[in-house]
Design a protein around this motif. Structure first.
Motif, mmCIF file in Angstrom:
data_model
loop_
_atom_site.group_PDB
_atom_site.id
_atom_site.type_symbol
_atom_site.label_atom_id
_atom_site.label_comp_id
_atom_site.label_asym_id
_atom_site.label_seq_id
_atom_site.Cartn_x
_atom_site.Cartn_y
_atom_site.Cartn_z
ATOM 1 N N VAL A 42 0.867 -1.177 0.000
ATOM 2 C CA VAL A 42 0.000 0.000 0.000
ATOM 3 C C VAL A 42 0.899 1.221 0.000
ATOM 4 O O VAL A 42 1.836 1.314 0.785
ATOM 5 N N ARG A 43 0.609 2.157 -0.901
ATOM 6 C CA ARG A 43 1.391 3.395 -0.991
ATOM 7 C C ARG A 43 0.444 4.574 -1.125
ATOM 8 O O ARG A 43 -0.711 4.430 -1.519
ATOM 9 N N TYR A 44 0.966 5.735 -0.796
ATOM 10 C CA TYR A 44 0.209 6.980 -0.898
ATOM 11 C C TYR A 44 0.980 7.954 -1.766
ATOM 12 O O TYR A 44 2.210 8.027 -1.678
ATOM 13 N N ARG A 45 0.261 8.715 -2.579
ATOM 14 C CA ARG A 45 0.878 9.777 -3.376
ATOM 15 C C ARG A 45 0.775 11.083 -2.599
ATOM 16 O O ARG A 45 -0.286 11.404 -2.046
ATOM 17 N N ALA A 46 1.858 11.841 -2.565
ATOM 18 C CA ALA A 46 1.876 13.112 -1.839
ATOM 19 C C ALA A 46 0.785 14.049 -2.360
ATOM 20 O O ALA A 46 0.137 14.749 -1.570
ATOM 21 N N ASP A 47 0.536 14.050 -3.660
ATOM 22 C CA ASP A 47 -0.519 14.897 -4.230
ATOM 23 C C ASP A 47 -1.892 14.529 -3.662
ATOM 24 O O ASP A 47 -2.720 15.405 -3.392
ATOM 25 N N ASP A 48 -2.154 13.235 -3.482
ATOM 26 C CA ASP A 48 -3.425 12.799 -2.908
ATOM 27 C C ASP A 48 -3.533 13.212 -1.439
ATOM 28 O O ASP A 48 -4.604 13.595 -0.975
ATOM 29 N N LEU A 49 -2.418 13.140 -0.719
ATOM 30 C CA LEU A 49 -2.430 13.558 0.684
ATOM 31 C C LEU A 49 -2.681 15.054 0.794
ATOM 32 O O LEU A 49 -3.454 15.501 1.649
ATOM 33 N N ASP A 50 -2.063 15.833 -0.093
ATOM 34 C CA ASP A 50 -2.329 17.277 -0.133
ATOM 35 C C ASP A 50 -3.803 17.545 -0.430
ATOM 36 O O ASP A 50 -4.426 18.412 0.176
ATOM 37 N N GLY A 51 -4.363 16.800 -1.368
ATOM 38 C CA GLY A 51 -5.775 16.943 -1.710
ATOM 39 C C GLY A 51 -6.673 16.625 -0.523
ATOM 40 O O GLY A 51 -7.667 17.326 -0.288
ATOM 41 N N TYR A 52 -6.327 15.584 0.220
ATOM 42 C CA TYR A 52 -7.102 15.239 1.411
ATOM 43 C C TYR A 52 -7.032 16.373 2.432
ATOM 44 O O TYR A 52 -8.059 16.767 2.999
ATOM 45 N N ILE A 53 -5.852 16.891 2.655
ATOM 46 C CA ILE A 53 -5.696 18.005 3.598
ATOM 47 C C ILE A 53 -6.563 19.178 3.163
ATOM 48 O O ILE A 53 -7.293 19.759 3.976
ATOM 49 N N ASN A 54 -6.511 19.524 1.892
ATOM 50 C CA ASN A 54 -7.305 20.647 1.390
ATOM 51 C C ASN A 54 -8.802 20.401 1.530
ATOM 52 O O ASN A 54 -9.578 21.336 1.757
ATOM 53 N N SER A 55 -9.221 19.156 1.410
ATOM 54 C CA SER A 55 -10.651 18.842 1.526
ATOM 55 C C SER A 55 -11.144 18.929 2.966
ATOM 56 O O SER A 55 -12.355 18.943 3.200
ATOM 57 N N GLN A 56 -10.224 18.989 3.904
ATOM 58 C CA GLN A 56 -10.604 19.027 5.317
ATOM 59 C C GLN A 56 -10.660 20.447 5.886
ATOM 60 O O GLN A 56 -10.955 20.637 7.064
ATOM 61 N N ILE A 57 -10.424 21.451 5.068
ATOM 62 C CA ILE A 57 -10.457 22.841 5.537
ATOM 63 C C ILE A 57 -11.881 23.216 5.904
ATOM 64 O O ILE A 57 -12.809 22.983 5.134
ATOM 65 N N ARG A 58 -12.045 23.766 7.080
ATOM 66 C CA ARG A 58 -13.357 24.177 7.583
ATOM 67 C C ARG A 58 -13.283 25.606 8.106
ATOM 68 O O ARG A 58 -12.236 26.084 8.488
ATOM 69 N N GLN A 59 -14.435 26.257 8.154
ATOM 70 C CA GLN A 59 -14.545 27.606 8.694
ATOM 71 C C GLN A 59 -15.032 27.600 10.149
ATOM 72 O O GLN A 59 -14.936 28.601 10.842
ATOM 73 N N SER A 60 -15.588 26.467 10.580
ATOM 74 C CA SER A 60 -16.158 26.367 11.913
ATOM 75 C C SER A 60 -16.058 24.927 12.390
ATOM 76 O O SER A 60 -16.128 23.993 11.584
ATOM 77 N N THR A 61 -15.943 24.734 13.679
ATOM 78 C CA THR A 61 -15.902 23.370 14.221
ATOM 79 C C THR A 61 -17.246 22.674 14.108
ATOM 80 O O THR A 61 -17.326 21.469 14.254
ATOM 81 N N SER A 62 -18.321 23.432 13.832
ATOM 82 C CA SER A 62 -19.639 22.820 13.708
ATOM 83 C C SER A 62 -19.936 22.342 12.288
ATOM 84 O O SER A 62 -20.958 21.693 12.067
#
Length: 66
Positions: A42-62
């Motif tokens: 099993v391997r991960y691509r750095a670009d996919d990890l960056d994409g995951y990080i970007n998809s987790q950006i939120r403006q509020s904890t709710s």
């Protein structure tokens, strides 16, 4: 396009999570994209990890993120 593949341990360090977190994620349905090579590797691509990080950006904890 960067195709440097990271091991689970390297990806965990990249994300600041444990290897177990990534292993559970794969078992539970893989929100974080990974590459399966052969029958076991099993391997991960750095670009996919960056994409995951970007998809987790939120403006509020709710925010649910869905």
């Amino acid at each position: 396009m960067n195709h440097n593949l990271l091991t689970t341990k390297e990806a965990a360090l990249f994300l600041g999570v444990s290897k177990a977190f990534l292993e559970r994620d794969r078992w539970a349905g893989a929100r974080i994209p990974f590459v399966k090579i052969g029958t076991r590797a099993v391997r991960y691509r750095a670009d996919d990890l960056d994409g995951y990080i970007n998809s987790q950006i939120r403006q509020s904890t709710s925010e649910s993120g869905e």
